[in-house]
Design an enzyme around this catalytic site. Structure first.
Site, PDB file in Angstrom:
ATOM      1  N   CYS A  85      16.613 -15.098  18.259  1.00  9.90           N
ATOM      2  CA  CYS A  85      17.274 -14.135  17.356  1.00  9.90           C
ATOM      3  C   CYS A  85      18.466 -13.492  18.071  1.00  9.90           C
ATOM      4  O   CYS A  85      19.530 -13.283  17.478  1.00  9.90           O
ATOM      5  CB  CYS A  85      16.291 -13.055  16.930  1.00  9.90           C
ATOM      6  N   CYS A  94      -5.116  -2.081  -2.630  1.00  6.61           N
ATOM      7  CA  CYS A  94      -5.235  -1.176  -3.776  1.00  6.61           C
ATOM      8  C   CYS A  94      -5.737  -1.924  -5.012  1.00  6.61           C
ATOM      9  O   CYS A  94      -6.588  -1.415  -5.751  1.00  6.61           O
ATOM     10  CB  CYS A  94      -3.890  -0.531  -4.077  1.00  6.61           C
ATOM     11  N   CYS A 100      -1.142   2.344 -10.459  1.00  6.04           N
ATOM     12  CA  CYS A 100      -0.794   2.999  -9.186  1.00  6.04           C
ATOM     13  C   CYS A 100      -0.648   4.505  -9.379  1.00  6.04           C
ATOM     14  O   CYS A 100      -1.051   5.310  -8.525  1.00  6.04           O
ATOM     15  CB  CYS A 100       0.519   2.454  -8.651  1.00  6.04           C
ATOM     16  N   CYS A 126      -3.551   7.352  -8.906  1.00  3.96           N
ATOM     17  CA  CYS A 126      -3.853   7.902  -7.581  1.00  3.96           C
ATOM     18  C   CYS A 126      -2.651   8.623  -6.979  1.00  3.96           C
ATOM     19  O   CYS A 126      -2.762   9.762  -6.538  1.00  3.96           O
ATOM     20  CB  CYS A 126      -4.299   6.797  -6.624  1.00  3.96           C
TER      21      CYS A 126
END
Length: 280
Positions: free
Chosen positions: A95, A241, A196, A199
């Protein structure tokens, strides 16, 4: 039946709500650098204020993130720095051969992810950019999304943006993806028939069993979770989740998860990048 189960789960939020397990007024500072972990919400936000997940962690976890020597996530960033300098693929390039010093060339990259890739005409997460570069320039095989190498590299690249404000673009060709992500965020799914938002928008700050619900901000990813005893990507957290609400999760790297990532990043605009962070 599904709605009765969902109502039972929502009721659990109120039943177990209690005083926060951490000081939500604490300020994050690492090596003298102060981080923005709380912001006034913009007028078009559904939130009253923007809060980093760091503010919802217990005192011990918060303290670990303030010390790079103690933070286990930093081991992955260090491995990423080694990979940055290591030649790979048929091209025999590292890289660093193309990008030089990551502190300069990668500064701000994590803060702008995910973003539109003009060459591929699609939205790229950071993992997509890394694998595209590996195949295009190094002639190397792509890394798996949750491989140690990928997590190390995303940690290392993310570290170069640490302290910078999240700043993703949601206009132009990215707008359609942002709208798709927003739709996913508010769509009920799974056996528990939840989205989503149930919560992370309606109940953040409350306790559900042993979990102190945050706003689901993603400015710290990839994160080292004590629960996992290791690093994990944003998409791993999305999958977790969906598993919790008994829904069939999308695949890591899918268009759905990448769109959701863009939408969530936009909800945290201005928060400091904390990569690699620590969570419970």
């Amino acid at each position: 039946m599904r709605k009765l189960v969902a109502l039972g789960v929502i009721g659990l939020f109120a039943a177990t709500a209690q005083t926060a397990v951490a000081d939500e007024n604490a300020e994050l500072e690492i090596d003298g650098q102060k981080f923005v972990t709380k912001l006034e919400a913009p007028a078009d936000s559904p939130l009253s204020e923007i809060l980093s997940g760091w503010r919802f962690r217990n005192d011990e976890t918060q303290a670990l993130q303030t010390d790079d020597f103690e933070n286990p996530a930093m081991i992955f960033a260090e491995y990423g720095s080694e990979l940055w300098e290591t030649a790979d693929g048929e091209a025999g390039k590292s890289c660093a051969d193309c990008h030089g010093d990551a502190a300069e060339s990668m500064k701000g990259v994590r803060a702008s992810m995910p973003k539109w890739h003009e060459g591929k005409k699609t939205l790229f997460a950071l993992e997509d950019h890394i694998n595209w570069s590996r195949e295009e320039h190094q002639k190397a095989k792509p890394w798996k999304w949750e491989s140690q190498e990928m997590l190390a590299m995303t940690s290392f690249i993310g570290l170069q943006s640490r302290g910078m404000p999240v700043n993703v673009k949601t206009d132009g060709p990215a707008k359609e993806w942002w709208e798709k992500g927003k739709e996913l965020y508010y769509t009920r799914v799974g056996q528990l028939d939840m989205a989503c938002a149930h919560c992370h928008e309606n109940n953040y700050g409350n306790m559900i069993r042993a979990d102190h619900l945050s706003q689901g901000q993603i400015n710290g990813f990839p994160v080292y979770r004590l629960k996992w005893q290791g690093m994990g990507s944003i998409h791993r957290r999305f999958k977790g989740c969906m598993d919790n609400i008994r829904a069939t999760p999308y695949k890591r790297g899918s268009d759905e998860f990448t769109a959701l990532e863009l939408y969530l990043a936009s909800r945290g605009q201005g928060l400091s990048v904390e990569t690699p962070s620590l969570r419970n």
